[in-house]
Design a protein around this motif. Structure first.
Motif, mmCIF file in Angstrom:
data_model
loop_
_atom_site.group_PDB
_atom_site.id
_atom_site.type_symbol
_atom_site.label_atom_id
_atom_site.label_comp_id
_atom_site.label_asym_id
_atom_site.label_seq_id
_atom_site.Cartn_x
_atom_site.Cartn_y
_atom_site.Cartn_z
ATOM 1 N N GLY A 72 0.859 -1.182 -0.004
ATOM 2 C CA GLY A 72 -0.103 0.124 -0.051
ATOM 3 C C GLY A 72 0.943 1.273 -0.124
ATOM 4 O O GLY A 72 2.031 1.161 0.176
ATOM 5 N N GLY A 73 0.185 2.350 -0.463
ATOM 6 C CA GLY A 73 0.838 3.735 -0.047
ATOM 7 C C GLY A 73 1.717 4.010 -1.424
ATOM 8 O O GLY A 73 2.495 5.201 -1.442
ATOM 9 N N VAL A 74 1.938 3.169 -2.391
ATOM 10 C CA VAL A 74 2.602 3.379 -3.520
ATOM 11 C C VAL A 74 2.065 4.236 -4.679
ATOM 12 O O VAL A 74 2.714 4.554 -5.449
ATOM 13 N N GLY A 75 0.778 4.674 -4.354
ATOM 14 C CA GLY A 75 -0.064 5.576 -5.283
ATOM 15 C C GLY A 75 -0.811 4.657 -6.412
ATOM 16 O O GLY A 75 -1.436 5.531 -7.124
ATOM 17 N N LYS A 76 -1.380 3.730 -6.043
ATOM 18 C CA LYS A 76 -2.276 2.851 -6.972
ATOM 19 C C LYS A 76 -3.646 3.515 -7.068
ATOM 20 O O LYS A 76 -3.766 3.615 -8.209
ATOM 21 N N SER A 77 -4.203 4.206 -6.079
ATOM 22 C CA SER A 77 -5.438 4.783 -6.291
ATOM 23 C C SER A 77 -5.233 6.213 -6.796
ATOM 24 O O SER A 77 -6.170 6.294 -7.708
ATOM 25 N N SER A 78 -4.169 6.788 -6.621
ATOM 26 C CA SER A 78 -3.950 8.135 -7.306
ATOM 27 C C SER A 78 -3.657 7.715 -8.747
ATOM 28 O O SER A 78 -4.327 8.575 -9.655
ATOM 29 N N MET A 121 -11.075 10.591 -3.946
ATOM 30 C CA MET A 121 -10.352 11.319 -4.944
ATOM 31 C C MET A 121 -11.031 11.584 -6.318
ATOM 32 O O MET A 121 -10.510 12.693 -7.202
ATOM 33 N N ASN A 135 5.964 5.223 -9.879
ATOM 34 C CA ASN A 135 5.262 6.513 -9.006
ATOM 35 C C ASN A 135 6.336 6.805 -7.894
ATOM 36 O O ASN A 135 7.329 6.191 -7.524
ATOM 37 N N MET A 136 6.252 8.219 -7.584
ATOM 38 C CA MET A 136 7.252 8.622 -6.697
ATOM 39 C C MET A 136 8.654 8.841 -7.139
ATOM 40 O O MET A 136 9.451 8.272 -6.584
ATOM 41 N N VAL A 151 6.003 8.793 -12.542
ATOM 42 C CA VAL A 151 5.365 9.881 -12.198
ATOM 43 C C VAL A 151 6.190 10.347 -10.912
ATOM 44 O O VAL A 151 6.356 9.813 -9.952
ATOM 45 N N PRO A 152 6.473 11.745 -11.104
ATOM 46 C CA PRO A 152 7.159 12.287 -9.971
ATOM 47 C C PRO A 152 6.129 12.622 -8.785
ATOM 48 O O PRO A 152 4.984 12.693 -8.976
ATOM 49 N N LEU A 153 6.895 12.741 -7.676
ATOM 50 C CA LEU A 153 5.938 13.434 -6.586
ATOM 51 C C LEU A 153 6.010 14.975 -6.876
ATOM 52 O O LEU A 153 6.713 15.393 -7.097
ATOM 53 N N LEU A 180 -0.380 16.869 -7.176
ATOM 54 C CA LEU A 180 -1.011 15.808 -7.246
ATOM 55 C C LEU A 180 -1.387 15.416 -5.661
ATOM 56 O O LEU A 180 -2.743 14.860 -5.809
ATOM 57 N N ARG A 181 -0.728 15.671 -4.702
ATOM 58 C CA ARG A 181 -1.274 15.281 -3.438
ATOM 59 C C ARG A 181 -2.522 16.111 -2.899
ATOM 60 O O ARG A 181 -3.388 15.678 -2.664
ATOM 61 N N SER A 236 -5.595 15.306 -5.104
ATOM 62 C CA SER A 236 -6.258 13.893 -4.620
ATOM 63 C C SER A 236 -7.038 14.007 -3.410
ATOM 64 O O SER A 236 -7.885 13.521 -3.259
#
Ligand SMILES: Nc1ncnc2c1ncn2[C@@H]1O[C@H](COP(=O)(O)OP(=O)(O)O)[C@@H](O)[C@H]1O
Ligand SMILES: [Mg+2]
Length: 366
Positions: A104-110, A141, A265-266, A300-302, A306-307, A310
């Motif tokens: 989790g937390g790697v950005g799947k949903s984003s 989101m 991502n990130m 995809v950069p941070l 984006l944050r 979302s």
């Protein structure tokens, strides 16, 4: 033995007509081809022979071929097209793409929300199924706060519409705000099945499925219901993350789901002035893509937008199309479009002298 064109097991596809095992250890196998002049006949000859010769007690193998009848071809077409869902449930959905990752937390949903936005911006009809039943985030989101879906005259659930175009379904629409969903096993299976069968998805070019982290129940259930789905794997650039992501790739392969590509991502942090810092290291996405022999669809950069977007319920692809993360996601969406199957009617079998195909092509769903 996997059919290299149909990408499925030939036993499961019922292309093995007969197997006769003689007392002296000789095995006769008859394989049914889709066309008499099937160009992959030689491939079957070698592959089936090798697979059987490996078995204990086998002293010899004879392989013969015949051709599927028209009825059998139709049954095969149905099998490839609609999996185990009842006829018509997703008949008008052309591509199903599961977005997964090892953790989790790697950005799947984003990534899912923004791919949906980018595909919509490119004129595609898009649906998003939030299959992360425990950590649903698509309602937030995609800016769908307190609405609840209703049921239409055909007794189907009508997905909510985000931004006048994206059809969205999430468990979050049915539970009290932020309530925990504790289902597992059969309950979960039933809920996902309902999301596919009892939701009026209508005509879609893409149904994107936001998976929960890991390789558990949900992925298994979906693979059973949607054998034609493809996987997009999201990873961060760290080599460790890439190892974790590889597990979900292995699971996809085990479930015989095709992997369409990797999105990193990130991938560094881009400051508002354009400077890039590699916060999470480098190269994980590229490594994973090479290892799986699939395209790296994007890095995809941070970015702050984006944050922020979302959290605010607006995909950054819509709100800040020039943001570097938005651009990378749009690029990834175009990569997906380029990989999508050309539209053949489902009954059409691969032509004997098939023209070169784009990577990742398979029969369409309907
Ligand atoms: N490229 C990015 N830039 C900035 N924030 C990001 C980026 N990708 C994800 N995030 C943020 O990280 C958090 C986790 O992302 P999320 O998409 O929910 O991950 P997952 O679905 O894999 O658990 C969210 O708050 C999201 O806004
Ligand atoms: Mg998520």
């Amino acid at each position: 033995m996997i059919d290299p064109e149909l990408r499925r097991d030939i036993v499961e596809l019922e292309m093995v007509r007969s197997v006769d095992i003689h007392e002296n250890g000789v095995v006769d196998v008859m394989v049914s081809l889709t066309t008499p002049g099937c160009p992959i006949r030689g491939h079957f000859q070698t592959g089936v022979g090798e697979a059987i010769r490996k078995l204990e007690g086998v002293t010899g193998v004879n392989i013969s071929f015949d051709v599927l009848s028209d009825n059998e071809k139709q049954a095969l077409g149905r099998k490839l097209g609609r999996g185990s869902l009842p006829e018509g449930a997703l008949a008008q959905v052309k591509n199903v793409i599961c977005v997964g990752s090892g953790k989790g937390g790697v950005g799947k949903s984003s990534v899912t929300a923004n791919l949906a936005a980018a595909l919509t911006a490119d004129g595609k009809q898009v649906g998003v199924l939030d299959a992360d039943v425990w950590g649903y985030s698509q309602p937030r989101m995609l800016g769908l706060g307190n609405e609840r879906p209703h049921v239409n005259a055909e007794r189907k659930i009508v997905p909510l519409r985000a931004y006048d175009g994206i059809s969205v379904m999430s468990i979050g629409f049915f539970v009290e705000q932020d309530a925990a969903v504790v289902w597992r096993g059969p309950m979960l299976h039933k809920a996902l099945q309902q999301f596919l069968e009892d939701v009026d998805w209508g005509e879609l070019d893409y149904l994107l499925i936001d998976l929960p982290p890991g390789t558990g129940d949900v992925s298994m259930t979906l693979a059973q219901l949607l054998p034609q789905a493809k996987f997009v794997i999201v990873t961060t650039p760290q080599p460790v993350a890439q190892k974790v992501a590889r597990r979900s790739a292995e699971m996809a392969t085990k479930l015989k789901l095709e992997i369409a590509g990797v999105i990193e991502n990130m991938s560094g942090f881009v400051t508002p002035s354009g400077e890039r810092f590699q916060l999470f290291g480098e190269g994980g996405g590229q490594l994973l893509a090479e290892e799986l022999e699939v395209p790296l669809l994007g890095k995809v950069p941070l970015t702050m937008p984006l944050r922020e977007q979302s959290d605010a319920g607006v995909p950054v692809v819509f709100s800040d199309p020039d943001d570097p993360a938005a651009q990378a996601l749009h690029h990834a969406a175009r990569g997906l479009i380029a990989l999508s199957p050309i539209e053949l009617p489902v009954m059409q079998m691969p032509a004997p002298a098939a023209a070169p195909k784009p990577v990742g092509m398979s029969l369409p769903m309907a």
